[in-house]
Design a protein around this motif. Structure first.
Motif, PDB file in Angstrom:
ATOM      1  N   SER A  64      37.240  47.203  39.901  1.00 23.08           N
ATOM      2  CA  SER A  64      38.155  48.250  40.335  1.00 23.08           C
ATOM      3  C   SER A  64      38.081  49.416  39.371  1.00 23.08           C
ATOM      4  N   LYS A  65      37.986  50.602  39.918  1.00 24.59           N
ATOM      5  CA  LYS A  65      37.931  51.808  39.077  1.00 24.59           C
ATOM      6  C   LYS A  65      39.235  52.588  39.173  1.00 24.59           C
ATOM      7  N   THR A  66      39.692  52.829  40.394  1.00 24.21           N
ATOM      8  CA  THR A  66      40.889  53.654  40.591  1.00 24.21           C
ATOM      9  C   THR A  66      42.159  52.822  40.725  1.00 24.21           C
ATOM     10  N   GLY A  67      42.010  51.501  40.799  1.00 22.93           N
ATOM     11  CA  GLY A  67      43.162  50.625  40.947  1.00 22.93           C
ATOM     12  C   GLY A  67      43.357  50.092  42.354  1.00 22.93           C
ATOM     13  N   ASN A  68      42.621  50.620  43.337  1.00 26.36           N
ATOM     14  CA  ASN A  68      42.790  50.148  44.712  1.00 26.36           C
ATOM     15  C   ASN A  68      42.456  48.669  44.856  1.00 26.36           C
ATOM     16  N   VAL A  69      41.296  48.262  44.379  1.00 23.13           N
ATOM     17  CA  VAL A  69      40.894  46.854  44.497  1.00 23.13           C
ATOM     18  C   VAL A  69      41.819  45.986  43.643  1.00 23.13           C
ATOM     19  N   GLU A  70      42.217  46.482  42.487  1.00 32.11           N
ATOM     20  CA  GLU A  70      43.121  45.713  41.636  1.00 32.11           C
ATOM     21  C   GLU A  70      44.451  45.453  42.341  1.00 32.11           C
ATOM     22  N   ARG A  71      45.002  46.452  43.018  1.00 32.68           N
ATOM     23  CA  ARG A  71      46.253  46.263  43.774  1.00 32.68           C
ATOM     24  C   ARG A  71      46.047  45.233  44.892  1.00 32.68           C
ATOM     25  N   PHE A  72      44.923  45.317  45.586  1.00 34.82           N
ATOM     26  CA  PHE A  72      44.597  44.354  46.635  1.00 34.82           C
ATOM     27  C   PHE A  72      44.577  42.943  46.052  1.00 34.82           C
ATOM     28  N   MET A  73      43.890  42.775  44.924  1.00 36.42           N
ATOM     29  CA  MET A  73      43.748  41.455  44.320  1.00 36.42           C
ATOM     30  C   MET A  73      45.079  40.930  43.784  1.00 36.42           C
ATOM     31  N   GLN A  74      45.922  41.794  43.253  1.00 32.27           N
ATOM     32  CA  GLN A  74      47.237  41.357  42.774  1.00 32.27           C
ATOM     33  C   GLN A  74      48.058  40.774  43.925  1.00 32.27           C
ATOM     34  N   LYS A  75      47.987  41.421  45.087  1.00 31.87           N
ATOM     35  CA  LYS A  75      48.713  40.922  46.254  1.00 31.87           C
ATOM     36  C   LYS A  75      48.150  39.579  46.702  1.00 31.87           C
ATOM     37  N   VAL A  76      46.827  39.455  46.712  1.00 27.45           N
ATOM     38  CA  VAL A  76      46.203  38.186  47.090  1.00 27.45           C
ATOM     39  C   VAL A  76      46.639  37.085  46.131  1.00 27.45           C
ATOM     40  N   ALA A  77      46.595  37.370  44.832  1.00 24.18           N
ATOM     41  CA  ALA A  77      46.969  36.368  43.826  1.00 24.18           C
ATOM     42  C   ALA A  77      48.436  35.957  43.973  1.00 24.18           C
ATOM     43  N   GLU A  78      49.309  36.928  44.236  1.00 25.84           N
ATOM     44  CA  GLU A  78      50.733  36.620  44.411  1.00 25.84           C
ATOM     45  C   GLU A  78      50.957  35.679  45.591  1.00 25.84           C
ATOM     46  N   LEU A  79      50.222  35.894  46.670  1.00 27.86           N
ATOM     47  CA  LEU A  79      50.412  35.093  47.879  1.00 27.86           C
ATOM     48  C   LEU A  79      49.745  33.725  47.813  1.00 27.86           C
ATOM     49  N   THR A  80      48.697  33.596  47.007  1.00 24.82           N
ATOM     50  CA  THR A  80      47.892  32.373  47.037  1.00 24.82           C
ATOM     51  C   THR A  80      47.889  31.573  45.743  1.00 24.82           C
ATOM     52  N   GLY A  81      48.088  32.242  44.617  1.00 22.88           N
ATOM     53  CA  GLY A  81      47.954  31.571  43.325  1.00 22.88           C
ATOM     54  C   GLY A  81      46.505  31.417  42.890  1.00 22.88           C
ATOM     55  N   TRP A  82      45.576  32.046  43.613  1.00 25.35           N
ATOM     56  CA  TRP A  82      44.160  31.963  43.260  1.00 25.35           C
ATOM     57  C   TRP A  82      43.900  32.676  41.939  1.00 25.35           C
ATOM     58  N   SER A  83      42.849  32.274  41.263  1.00 28.81           N
ATOM     59  CA  SER A  83      42.442  32.916  40.009  1.00 28.81           C
ATOM     60  C   SER A  83      41.682  34.194  40.336  1.00 28.81           C
ATOM     61  N   VAL A  84      42.158  35.302  39.821  1.00 27.07           N
ATOM     62  CA  VAL A  84      41.469  36.575  40.005  1.00 27.07           C
ATOM     63  C   VAL A  84      41.071  37.086  38.630  1.00 27.07           C
ATOM     64  N   CYS A  85      39.852  37.572  38.527  1.00 24.22           N
ATOM     65  CA  CYS A  85      39.301  37.965  37.239  1.00 24.22           C
ATOM     66  C   CYS A  85      38.606  39.321  37.384  1.00 24.22           C
ATOM     67  N   LYS A  86      39.086  40.313  36.643  1.00 23.96           N
ATOM     68  CA  LYS A  86      38.470  41.630  36.683  1.00 23.96           C
ATOM     69  C   LYS A  86      37.151  41.598  35.916  1.00 23.96           C
ATOM     70  N   ILE A  87      36.120  42.144  36.520  1.00 19.13           N
ATOM     71  CA  ILE A  87      34.791  42.182  35.909  1.00 19.13           C
ATOM     72  C   ILE A  87      34.836  43.048  34.653  1.00 19.13           C
TER      73      ILE A  87
END
Length: 137
Positions: free
Chosen positions: A8-31
């Motif tokens: 994520s550069k501008t934060g769009n993908v990061e916001r998407f991933m934060q929502k996914v993690a909140e709903l699922t508990g999956w591990s998300v890792c920024k490159i």
């Protein structure tokens, strides 16, 4: 438990991933620079310039591509044919199934669709290379 690697550069993908993690508990890792994949997982990235794969994503793919089960990409529909095309380019070059293309940080529907796609892959035993995930339009 799913692993999602994202860029994520501008934060769009990061916001998407934060929502996914909140709903699922999956591990998300920024490159991060010189990072390798530690688990099989999925890649979510953005499209930069006029339809390019980000350099940080390219470097990550160099070593991590064998561990990636799908790719999804963010973009802006204003770019027409180049909308979220980084996902298409990665899918073609690395043979990684394209799961989803979404605009900017995605809608709630996009987030739910992404989760359903990733869950379906597990439930149906799809492995990398399966065309069953390749329905992103």
């Amino acid at each position: 438990m799913e692993w999602i690697y994202y860029d994520s550069k501008t934060g769009n993908v990061e916001r998407f991933m934060q929502k996914v993690a909140e709903l699922t508990g999956w591990s998300v890792c920024k490159i991060q620079p010189d990072m390798d994949a530690v688990q099989e997982g999925h890649l979510v990235t953005f499209t930069t310039r006029f339809g390019e794969v980000p350099e940080t994503t390219k470097r990550f793919l160099h070593h991590a591509s064998p561990y990636l089960l799908s790719v999804s990409s963010s973009g802006n529909r204003n770019w027409g044919q180049n909308f979220a095309i980084a996902g298409d380019k990665i899918a073609t070059e690395y043979g990684i199934p394209l799961a989803l293309k979404f605009e900017l940080s995605g809608t709630n529907e996009d987030i739910n669709e992404f989760i359903a796609i990733i869950k379906a892959r597990r439930h149906h035993g799809n492995k990398r290379g399966s065309k069953e995930l390749d329905f992103a339009q």
